[in-house]
Design a protein around this motif. Structure first.
Motif: not given
Length: 161
Positions: A27-33
């Motif tokens: 879930m954290a990497y959705y923010s990164v994308l």
């Protein structure tokens, strides 16, 4: 300045380290994308990497809500949309989608961004040239419909007793 409505980033590939023990994007990497997808339009607006160094301003996120709709896995490529919903001289309200290369939406995001004077740091008005770019973006996005997911409350619906 001309802007696409909505703006679409280039495709981005998921990285191996972003995949969690469930085999999908953590879930954290959705923010990164979402954030990486914004970098491209930030350059066009004048908020790019050199903005802080050259002019002493930047942008900060004040709030960001993500709705996870469909899993993405290693090997997937996604692009981020960006739709400006509203702005004033210090703030901007926006909506994003992570769109899989096959056309389906993996996640949506709604955010409130702030224009920051780094001498404080403090919220501050945008310089006139940047504000003009935001106005041009707002004009390009003015006829887009407000997405259904904008303004959604979060909570557990109560059943009638």
């Amino acid at each position: 300045m001309q802007f696409d409505a909505p703006f679409l980033s280039d495709f981005m590939e998921l990285e191996q380290d972003w995949i969690d023990y469930n085999g999908h994007l953590n879930m954290a990497y959705y923010s990164v994308l979402f954030d990486r997808g914004v970098d491209q339009i930030w350059e066009r607006l004048g908020f790019g990497a050199g903005y802080r160094e050259k002019r002493g301003f930047t942008t900060f996120s004040a709030e960001f809500h993500i709705c996870y709709l469909r899993e993405v896995h290693l090997g997937s490529r996604v692009r981020a949309s960006f739709q400006l919903l509203d702005h004033d001289e210090k703030r901007f309200h926006f909506y994003q989608e992570l769109i899989h290369e096959d056309g389906w939406i993996s996640a949506t995001g709604e955010g409130l961004g702030l224009h920051i004077d780094m001498s404080g740091p403090k919220v501050a008005p945008m310089p006139e040239d940047i504000l003009q770019n935001m106005r041009a973006l707002a004009k390009a996005h003015a006829d887009l419909p407000v997405p259904d997911r904008v303004g959604r409350p979060m909570g557990i619906p109560k059943k009638p007793t």
